[in-house]
Write a protein that holds these residues in place. Structure first.
Motif, short mmCIF file in Angstrom:
data_model
loop_
_atom_site.label_atom_id
_atom_site.label_comp_id
_atom_site.label_asym_id
_atom_site.label_seq_id
_atom_site.Cartn_x
_atom_site.Cartn_y
_atom_site.Cartn_z
N ALA A 1 0.84 -1.20 0.00
CA ALA A 1 0.00 0.00 0.00
C ALA A 1 0.87 1.25 0.00
N ALA A 2 0.32 2.31 -0.57
CA ALA A 2 0.92 3.64 -0.51
C ALA A 2 -0.11 4.57 0.11
N VAL A 3 0.36 5.60 0.79
CA VAL A 3 -0.52 6.59 1.40
C VAL A 3 -0.06 7.98 0.98
N VAL A 4 -1.01 8.82 0.59
CA VAL A 4 -0.72 10.24 0.40
C VAL A 4 -1.31 10.98 1.59
N VAL A 5 -0.47 11.79 2.24
CA VAL A 5 -0.92 12.56 3.40
C VAL A 5 -0.78 14.04 3.09
N GLY A 6 -1.45 14.85 3.87
CA GLY A 6 -1.38 16.29 3.67
C GLY A 6 -2.43 16.98 4.50
N HIS A 7 -2.31 18.28 4.63
CA HIS A 7 -3.27 19.04 5.39
C HIS A 7 -4.59 19.14 4.61
N SER A 8 -5.64 19.54 5.29
CA SER A 8 -6.93 19.69 4.62
C SER A 8 -6.80 20.65 3.44
N GLY A 9 -7.34 20.23 2.29
CA GLY A 9 -7.24 21.04 1.08
C GLY A 9 -6.02 20.76 0.24
N ALA A 10 -5.18 19.80 0.67
CA ALA A 10 -3.96 19.51 -0.09
C ALA A 10 -4.24 18.74 -1.37
N GLY A 11 -5.43 18.15 -1.49
CA GLY A 11 -5.76 17.39 -2.70
C GLY A 11 -5.66 15.89 -2.54
N LYS A 12 -5.69 15.41 -1.29
CA LYS A 12 -5.55 13.98 -1.04
C LYS A 12 -6.67 13.17 -1.68
N SER A 13 -7.91 13.60 -1.45
CA SER A 13 -9.05 12.83 -1.96
C SER A 13 -9.14 12.88 -3.48
N THR A 14 -8.85 14.04 -4.07
CA THR A 14 -8.86 14.14 -5.53
C THR A 14 -7.82 13.21 -6.13
N LEU A 15 -6.65 13.15 -5.50
CA LEU A 15 -5.59 12.26 -5.99
C LEU A 15 -6.00 10.80 -5.83
N ALA A 16 -6.65 10.47 -4.69
CA ALA A 16 -7.13 9.10 -4.51
C ALA A 16 -8.15 8.73 -5.59
N ALA A 17 -9.03 9.67 -5.93
CA ALA A 17 -10.00 9.41 -6.99
C ALA A 17 -9.31 9.18 -8.33
N GLU A 18 -8.21 9.89 -8.56
CA GLU A 18 -7.44 9.69 -9.80
C GLU A 18 -6.83 8.29 -9.82
N PHE A 19 -6.30 7.84 -8.68
CA PHE A 19 -5.76 6.48 -8.62
C PHE A 19 -6.87 5.45 -8.82
N ASP A 20 -8.03 5.71 -8.26
CA ASP A 20 -9.16 4.82 -8.47
C ASP A 20 -9.52 4.77 -9.96
N ARG A 21 -9.53 5.93 -10.62
CA ARG A 21 -9.84 5.98 -12.05
C ARG A 21 -8.85 5.15 -12.86
N ARG A 22 -7.62 5.07 -12.40
CA ARG A 22 -6.58 4.32 -13.11
C ARG A 22 -6.61 2.82 -12.79
N GLY A 23 -7.52 2.42 -11.88
CA GLY A 23 -7.65 0.99 -11.59
C GLY A 23 -7.02 0.52 -10.31
N PHE A 24 -6.52 1.44 -9.48
CA PHE A 24 -5.93 1.05 -8.20
C PHE A 24 -7.02 1.04 -7.13
N ASP A 25 -7.04 0.00 -6.31
CA ASP A 25 -7.99 -0.07 -5.21
C ASP A 25 -7.65 0.97 -4.16
#
Length: 307
Positions: free
Chosen positions: A124-148
């Motif tokens: 597993a990999a984790v992206v961390v950051g303060h609120s508004g850093a774009g963590k969830s948007t980046l996670a959605a991009e990984f999901d779009r690419r086929g990563f769980d």
């Protein structure tokens, strides 16, 4: 048997008096729950120097949320909710499944990171950051690419260094959904006051995975996206900074235990700063840079085609 409906989250059986549709379909099981969630009357919180309505005394953590109510999590096995009469069920669930579950996982001896986790092969990999850093948007991009995607916002890491999967949803603002080409019709708002929505995800069956990579999202005024590994004391500083609700880590024993957890994780996971140009950063370019750093490509089967 404790009354309520049984759900699964973070590898735990939760028996809850409040409905939790965010966690998916209820389970039909007679097994003893790991955690009981119930309604009850709670006293005025004790005096606290912690922000955001948080407090901690011994094996009890609590939070008082304006316009929502009071919560207590006790010894990692019980959560008590005392909602205000006019509190929205969505708002009650929002804080229950965020701050309160994060505190409960701390009580169960997990290092809880404020980030989004996704699967890379058998790790597993984790992206961390303060609120508004774009963590969830980046996670959605990984999901779009086929990563769980394992978890959104709250990522518990157990004593063996495994990231524990949460529930398969991501909270995204309407503009982030628009950039991803996802409409808001049919999506549930987190509450009526915000244009932020719950995006359900399709996900393969998945269990705890060893956490191998931690990426810290930061912004800068330049034009280049750069990745730089960190070592030594900086690693501990960043892990503490991006621990979920780190305000609850107070007192000699919790601080010492947290330091041990950070040291253990630093031995098995590589921590890297991702410095993104504030004016031009995109989820696509950041995902490409992280995947290149890991040395992998997107899976052949995109999320939309998974069962």
């Amino acid at each position: 048997m404790t009354s309520g409906t049984t759900y699964s989250c973070y590898g735990l059986l939760l028996r809850s008096e409040i409905e939790l549709p965010d966690l998916g379909a209820p389970l039909e099981t007679e097994a003893t729950p790991d955690v009981v969630i119930r309604f009850g009357s709670l006293k005025v919180p004790p005096p606290s120097t912690l922000p955001y309505g948080l407090w901690r005394e011994s094996d009890v953590c609590g939070v008082e949320v304006p316009d929502v109510g009071r919560y207590e999590t006790r010894a990692g096995v019980e959560i008590v909710i005392d909602p205000l009469p006019d509190a929205e069920p969505r708002a009650i669930r929002l804080f229950l499944l965020g701050t309160v579950m994060g505190a409960l996982m701390m009580q169960r001896d997990h290092l809880v990171l404020h980030g989004n986790a996704f699967r890379i092969g058998d790790a597993a990999a984790v992206v961390v950051g303060h609120s508004g850093a774009g963590k969830s948007t980046l996670a959605a991009e990984f999901d779009r690419r086929g990563f769980d995607v394992l978890s959104d916002d709250v990522v518990p890491v157990d004593a063996t260094g495994n990231a524990i999967p949460g529930y398969p949803r991501i909270k995204l603002w309407d503009d982030a959904l628009a950039r991803l080409g996802v409409g808001t019709d049919g999506l549930e708002r987190i509450n009526d006051a915000h244009e932020k929505f719950q995006l359900p995800l399709q996900r393969n069956a998945i269990g705890p995975l060893p956490l191998r990579w931690i990426y810290v999202l930061e912004r800068h005024a330049g034009t280049e996206l750069t990745l730089a590994p960190v070592h030594g004391a900086v690693t501990f500083s960043l892990l503490h900074e991006h621990t979920y609700r780190n305000e609850l880590i107070s007192g000699a024993e919790p601080v010492a235990r947290h330091l041990q957890q950070c040291a253990s994780l630093a031995r098995t996971a590589r921590v890297t700063r991702v410095r993104r140009p504030a004016a031009t950063m995109t989820a696509e370019s950041t995902a490409e840079a992280i995947l290149s750093d890991i040395g992998t490509e997107s899976p052949q089967t995109p999320t939309q085609e998974r069962a």
